[in-house]
Write a protein that holds these residues in place. Structure first.
Motif, mmCIF file in Angstrom:
data_model
loop_
_atom_site.group_PDB
_atom_site.id
_atom_site.type_symbol
_atom_site.label_atom_id
_atom_site.label_comp_id
_atom_site.label_asym_id
_atom_site.label_seq_id
_atom_site.Cartn_x
_atom_site.Cartn_y
_atom_site.Cartn_z
ATOM 1 N N GLU A 196 -6.731 3.077 -0.232
ATOM 2 C CA GLU A 196 -6.663 3.823 1.030
ATOM 3 C C GLU A 196 -5.428 4.728 1.098
ATOM 4 O OE1 GLU A 196 -6.841 0.473 0.936
ATOM 5 O OE2 GLU A 196 -8.984 0.189 1.374
ATOM 6 N N LYS A 197 -4.375 4.323 0.405
ATOM 7 C CA LYS A 197 -3.111 5.079 0.442
ATOM 8 C C LYS A 197 -2.661 5.332 -0.993
ATOM 9 C CE LYS A 197 -1.906 2.512 4.632
ATOM 10 N NZ LYS A 197 -3.021 1.552 4.517
ATOM 11 N N THR A 198 -3.224 6.358 -1.616
ATOM 12 C CA THR A 198 -2.988 6.590 -3.042
ATOM 13 C C THR A 198 -1.549 6.990 -3.362
ATOM 14 O OG1 THR A 198 -3.795 8.871 -2.797
ATOM 15 C CG2 THR A 198 -5.386 7.207 -3.510
ATOM 16 N N PHE A 199 -0.812 7.492 -2.355
ATOM 17 C CA PHE A 199 0.600 7.796 -2.546
ATOM 18 C C PHE A 199 1.492 6.682 -1.997
ATOM 19 C CE2 PHE A 199 -0.697 12.340 -2.899
ATOM 20 C CZ PHE A 199 -0.080 12.606 -4.108
ATOM 21 N N GLY A 200 0.885 5.623 -1.479
ATOM 22 C CA GLY A 200 1.679 4.583 -0.841
ATOM 23 C C GLY A 200 2.350 5.120 0.414
ATOM 24 N N PHE A 201 3.598 4.702 0.648
ATOM 25 C CA PHE A 201 4.362 5.164 1.816
ATOM 26 C C PHE A 201 5.599 5.944 1.368
ATOM 27 C CE2 PHE A 201 1.885 1.687 3.474
ATOM 28 C CZ PHE A 201 1.555 2.085 4.761
ATOM 29 N N LYS A 202 5.433 6.724 0.296
ATOM 30 C CA LYS A 202 6.581 7.416 -0.283
ATOM 31 C C LYS A 202 7.196 8.460 0.653
ATOM 32 C CE LYS A 202 5.526 6.698 -5.147
ATOM 33 N NZ LYS A 202 5.309 7.330 -6.461
#
Length: 304
Positions: A77-83
């Motif tokens: 769902e969040k391919t970049f994470g929380f970067k």
């Protein structure tokens, strides 16, 4: 070696979290003391410093949770994470600095027109407490401020508050010994201007990253010129360059070839381009779409 590096990173993260938590608790205490003291003494500059300290509590809290979020792994769902969490925190913190500054200027102008008697002893004592507390927080976060924009925004909040507390102390001394009560408003105004100057630069930088601007130190035309000189490359075009955060700079583009090369040949050229972009421009994520006799738009920048 990699295991040792990971351990060092975990150790640094723990230190950062501890420093932030301690600074949050310290600033909560300072804020409460200054609000009470400002109301008792009637000092606007002390209340403005309390307001700024309260903004420190909010900014440090945002920075703390952003720091934790940024370490979470990517998912489907969040391919970049929380970067980008820390960039968002930097933007919120810098924007809050400017808003607070505007409020202080308005209140300072009102108070300048109608100076009030102020209990200077309370102002002096509480400003000394704030100087000690903020000074300690600044020392704790100084090293961490070099890590990223989020920690730098938290550090700047504390530095500006230390400066504000020093100004309040100076004002308290002038009022006590020379009865110059209008200095309270002047100092409030100076503090506010300083907040705007410090906040604007960080706001601009974080805004550019959030809006996917090309980093200021990267020349797109220079990249195109270098890549187009490589063997069998006809045209690098349809380029997008942006920062995901302060550590990751991405480039995606179409690359047109003079001949119908093999996939293995493209892999070799791609590796060469990745090395060039990393060494010359600090671009560490490269995605290229290979083309041959494709009739697409060959402009460097194409509006999607």
């Amino acid at each position: 070696m990699a295991k040792k590096s990971a351990c060092n990173q975990q150790s640094n993260d723990k230190i950062t979290k501890s420093s932030l938590l301690f600074s949050i608790l310290l600033n909560i205490g300072i804020t409460v003391a200054q609000i009470i003291g400002g109301l008792i003494s009637g000092s606007l500059s002390l209340l403005s410093d309390a307001l700024h300290n309260f903004s420190d509590v909010l900014s440090l809290t945002v920075s703390f949770f952003a720091n934790r979020l940024s370490k979470k792994e990517a998912s489907i769902e969040k391919t970049f994470g929380f970067k980008r969490a820390e960039i968002m925190a930097a933007f919120i913190n810098s924007f809050s600095l400017i808003v607070i500054a505007v409020i202080l200027i308005i209140e300072g102008i009102k108070r300048f027109k109608t100076p009030q008697q102020i209990d200077t002893s309370v102002v002096i004592v509480l400003s000394l407490i704030a100087i000690f507390g903020n000074g300690l927080s600044v020392l704790l976060l100084k090293k961490d401020s070099k890590l990223n924009m989020n920690m730098r925004s938290a550090y700047l909040h504390l530095v500006t508050d230390l400066m504000a507390s020093l100004a309040v102390l100076l004002g308290g001394l002038l009022m006590k010994f020379y009865s110059i009560f209008w200095i309270d408003s002047i100092l409030t105004f100076i503090i506010a201007i300083y907040l705007i100057i410090m906040g604007y630069d960080l706001l601009k930088k974080s805004f550019k990253i959030l809006m996917l601007y090309t980093p200021d130190d990267i020349e797109v035309k220079q990249i195109v010129s270098i890549v187009n000189e490589l063997p069998n490359v006809k045209s690098l075009h349809h380029i997008h360059i942006w920062q995901l955060n302060e550590d990751e700079t991405h480039l995606e583009a179409h690359i047109d070839f003079n001949s119908n090369i093999k996939v293995s040949e493209f892999g070799e050229i791609l590796y060469t381009i990745e090395v060039i972009l990393q060494e010359k421009f600090k671009i560490n994520h490269v995605t290229l779409q290979p083309e041959y006799e494709n009739k697409d738009n060959k402009d460097i920048i194409v509006q999607d």
